[in-house]
Design a protein around this motif. Structure first.
Motif, PDB file in Angstrom:
ATOM      1  N   GLN A 144      64.544  81.308 126.811  1.00  0.00           N
ATOM      2  CA  GLN A 144      65.500  80.360 125.584  1.00  0.00           C
ATOM      3  C   GLN A 144      66.879  80.917 126.176  1.00  0.00           C
ATOM      4  N   ASP A 145      67.570  81.001 127.567  1.00  0.00           N
ATOM      5  CA  ASP A 145      68.394  80.997 128.139  1.00  0.00           C
ATOM      6  C   ASP A 145      68.597  80.427 128.259  1.00  0.00           C
ATOM      7  N   LEU A 146      67.134  79.458 129.066  1.00  0.00           N
ATOM      8  CA  LEU A 146      67.222  78.439 130.421  1.00  0.00           C
ATOM      9  C   LEU A 146      66.869  77.871 131.738  1.00  0.00           C
ATOM     10  N   ALA A 147      67.547  78.855 131.959  1.00  0.00           N
ATOM     11  CA  ALA A 147      68.666  79.138 132.987  1.00  0.00           C
ATOM     12  C   ALA A 147      69.185  78.069 134.595  1.00  0.00           C
ATOM     13  N   LEU A 148      69.873  77.909 133.510  1.00  0.00           N
ATOM     14  CA  LEU A 148      70.371  76.215 134.039  1.00  0.00           C
ATOM     15  C   LEU A 148      71.487  76.576 134.801  1.00  0.00           C
ATOM     16  N   ALA A 149      71.920  76.362 135.728  1.00  0.00           N
ATOM     17  CA  ALA A 149      73.602  76.503 136.565  1.00  0.00           C
ATOM     18  C   ALA A 149      74.122  75.507 135.963  1.00  0.00           C
ATOM     19  N   ASP A 150      74.630  75.663 135.506  1.00  0.00           N
ATOM     20  CA  ASP A 150      76.016  74.997 134.146  1.00  0.00           C
ATOM     21  C   ASP A 150      76.958  74.006 135.187  1.00  0.00           C
ATOM     22  N   ASP A 151      77.189  74.422 136.928  1.00  0.00           N
ATOM     23  CA  ASP A 151      78.379  73.487 137.807  1.00  0.00           C
ATOM     24  C   ASP A 151      77.494  72.922 138.342  1.00  0.00           C
ATOM     25  N   LEU A 152      76.349  72.890 138.200  1.00  0.00           N
ATOM     26  CA  LEU A 152      75.834  71.814 138.811  1.00  0.00           C
ATOM     27  C   LEU A 152      74.854  70.776 138.165  1.00  0.00           C
ATOM     28  N   ASN A 153      74.720  69.522 139.192  1.00  0.00           N
ATOM     29  CA  ASN A 153      74.257  68.505 137.682  1.00  0.00           C
ATOM     30  C   ASN A 153      72.760  68.686 137.775  1.00  0.00           C
ATOM     31  N   PRO A 154      72.601  67.537 136.676  1.00  0.00           N
ATOM     32  CA  PRO A 154      70.346  67.795 136.130  1.00  0.00           C
ATOM     33  C   PRO A 154      69.711  68.022 137.073  1.00  0.00           C
ATOM     34  N   VAL A 155      70.007  67.238 138.740  1.00  0.00           N
ATOM     35  CA  VAL A 155      68.837  67.602 139.223  1.00  0.00           C
ATOM     36  C   VAL A 155      68.744  67.899 140.399  1.00  0.00           C
ATOM     37  N   GLN A 156      70.426  68.350 140.219  1.00  0.00           N
ATOM     38  CA  GLN A 156      70.629  69.619 141.321  1.00  0.00           C
ATOM     39  C   GLN A 156      70.025  71.127 141.105  1.00  0.00           C
ATOM     40  N   ASN A 157      69.767  70.699 139.103  1.00  0.00           N
ATOM     41  CA  ASN A 157      69.473  71.861 139.097  1.00  0.00           C
ATOM     42  C   ASN A 157      67.574  71.700 138.523  1.00  0.00           C
ATOM     43  N   LEU A 158      66.841  70.659 139.544  1.00  0.00           N
ATOM     44  CA  LEU A 158      65.575  70.634 138.787  1.00  0.00           C
ATOM     45  C   LEU A 158      65.965  70.913 140.003  1.00  0.00           C
ATOM     46  N   PHE A 159      66.094  70.745 141.232  1.00  0.00           N
ATOM     47  CA  PHE A 159      65.763  71.960 142.807  1.00  0.00           C
ATOM     48  C   PHE A 159      66.180  72.725 142.849  1.00  0.00           C
ATOM     49  N   LEU A 160      66.916  73.495 142.280  1.00  0.00           N
ATOM     50  CA  LEU A 160      67.561  74.801 142.344  1.00  0.00           C
ATOM     51  C   LEU A 160      66.222  75.976 142.295  1.00  0.00           C
TER      52      LEU A 160
ATOM     53  N   THR B 232      61.035  59.325 133.805  1.00  0.00           N
ATOM     54  CA  THR B 232      59.594  59.011 133.758  1.00  0.00           C
ATOM     55  C   THR B 232      58.846  60.129 132.396  1.00  0.00           C
ATOM     56  N   LEU B 233      59.581  61.627 132.809  1.00  0.00           N
ATOM     57  CA  LEU B 233      58.988  61.942 131.372  1.00  0.00           C
ATOM     58  C   LEU B 233      60.114  62.078 129.889  1.00  0.00           C
ATOM     59  N   GLY B 234      60.826  61.612 130.496  1.00  0.00           N
ATOM     60  CA  GLY B 234      62.080  60.476 128.503  1.00  0.00           C
ATOM     61  C   GLY B 234      62.754  62.044 128.647  1.00  0.00           C
ATOM     62  N   ALA B 235      63.250  62.122 129.335  1.00  0.00           N
ATOM     63  CA  ALA B 235      64.510  63.376 129.693  1.00  0.00           C
ATOM     64  C   ALA B 235      65.936  62.615 128.270  1.00  0.00           C
ATOM     65  N   THR B 236      66.451  63.272 127.905  1.00  0.00           N
ATOM     66  CA  THR B 236      67.457  62.374 127.107  1.00  0.00           C
ATOM     67  C   THR B 236      68.788  62.547 127.896  1.00  0.00           C
ATOM     68  N   VAL B 237      68.959  62.629 129.436  1.00  0.00           N
ATOM     69  CA  VAL B 237      69.912  62.210 129.868  1.00  0.00           C
ATOM     70  C   VAL B 237      70.231  61.441 130.344  1.00  0.00           C
ATOM     71  N   ARG B 238      71.975  61.017 130.021  1.00  0.00           N
ATOM     72  CA  ARG B 238      72.134  59.762 130.989  1.00  0.00           C
ATOM     73  C   ARG B 238      72.975  59.601 131.861  1.00  0.00           C
ATOM     74  N   ASN B 239      73.671  60.641 132.523  1.00  0.00           N
ATOM     75  CA  ASN B 239      74.609  61.392 134.048  1.00  0.00           C
ATOM     76  C   ASN B 239      73.653  61.855 134.310  1.00  0.00           C
TER      77      ASN B 239
ATOM     78  N   SER C  13      75.166  68.479 125.693  1.00  0.00           N
ATOM     79  CA  SER C  13      74.725  68.691 124.268  1.00  0.00           C
ATOM     80  C   SER C  13      73.599  70.008 125.100  1.00  0.00           C
ATOM     81  N   GLY C  14      72.997  70.230 123.854  1.00  0.00           N
ATOM     82  CA  GLY C  14      72.049  71.640 123.606  1.00  0.00           C
ATOM     83  C   GLY C  14      70.848  70.679 124.174  1.00  0.00           C
ATOM     84  N   GLY C  15      70.272  70.417 123.464  1.00  0.00           N
ATOM     85  CA  GLY C  15      69.176  68.262 123.525  1.00  0.00           C
ATOM     86  C   GLY C  15      68.915  68.409 125.152  1.00  0.00           C
ATOM     87  N   GLN C  16      70.292  68.288 125.196  1.00  0.00           N
ATOM     88  CA  GLN C  16      70.405  67.594 127.128  1.00  0.00           C
ATOM     89  C   GLN C  16      69.810  68.662 128.631  1.00  0.00           C
TER      90      GLN C  16
END
Length: 252
Positions: free
Chosen positions: A85-101, A132-139, A148-151
């Motif tokens: 539920q806490d997602l464990a994302l790093a807020d200071d990193l971008n989406p790609v950096q989080n993918l490879f964290l 490919t997975l259709g993530a709602t990410v544009r930036n 946003s929470g959905g992103q």
């Protein structure tokens, strides 16, 4: 093909019995929703199966082989990922950096040995995975903390789907999301399922459970009490099974 089989898992915290006989199974390319009232043992079951905790007793097999207790890194090696539920994302990193964290791609040769990352390779692979997975990410270069929470939720699910080739656990992935964001996450779950990966979903939203699931497993007071297919049940019946208002056996 059965990916995961769980029989009679039990877990006790002090004087509290969190699980007293939880059993379930899931096949490749299937979404199984795990539902139950607060305190039913859903999150405990997922923590055990994902390797965060060890069960006191019981048996579970992954791909037909006994699964060792309590080691999340070994689960990842087997192709199992979890989105808590806490997602464990790093807020200071971008989406790609989080993918490879924690799984950064290093440069070839001496530069890699010196700790230099191959940012171009990660950028290319990361963008491809998210698109490919259709993530709602544009930036793709913006901070995750400003999204946003959905992103954020779609990034967390995409990260799991990128590295999982067998099984993903999703703990309340649509909680606190609006209608458009929820639809995006639901579509993403379908894409993951259609790729052949098994998905175990925890959700309190009965309409979403009926919409997305291939099967529904009901926990009550730490025990599996029913197993439904969406076509043969209703919100009222599910709630009755969860709360004990209806006495149920296994139903398919």
């Amino acid at each position: 093909m059965t990916v995961l089989s769980v029989k009679d898992l039990r877990k006790r915290y002090g004087h509290v019995d969190a699980l007293v006989g939880a059993s379930m199974s899931i096949n490749a390319g299937e979404v199984v929703s795990l539902i139950g009232d607060n305190g039913a043992g859903k999150s405990t079951l997922v923590r055990i199966l994902s390797g965060v905790e060890a069960a006191d007793s019981g048996h579970f097999e992954f791909d037909g082989k006994a699964l060792d207790a309590g080691d999340i890194s070994k689960r990842r090696e087997l192709g199992i990922e979890t989105v808590f539920q806490d997602l464990a994302l790093a807020d200071d990193l971008n989406p790609v950096q989080n993918l490879f964290l924690g799984r950064e791609v290093m440069r070839q040769g001496i530069l890699g040995k010196l700790g230099f990352m191959d940012t171009k390779a990660m950028e290319k692979q990361g963008r491809h995975a998210l698109q490919t997975l259709g993530a709602t990410v544009r930036n793709f270069s913006g901070r995750v903390g400003g999204m946003s929470g959905g992103q954020k939720q779609s990034i967390a699910v995409c990260r799991a789907a990128t590295w999982a080739n067998k099984l993903i656990f999703l703990d309340e992935p649509t909680a606190a999301l609006g209608v458009p964001q929820t639809k995006g996450v639901m579509d993403l779950i379908r894409r993951v399922r259609d790729s052949g990966v098994a998905v175990i979903l925890i959700s309190h939203s009965m309409p979403h459970v009926l919409e997305i699931s291939d099967r529904i497993v009901v926990l009550r007071r730490g025990r599996t009490v029913a197993n439904y297919t969406p076509a043969n049940t209703s919100v009222e019946e599910l709630v009755g099974a969860m709360t004990g208002a209806l006495e149920v056996g296994e139903k398919k």
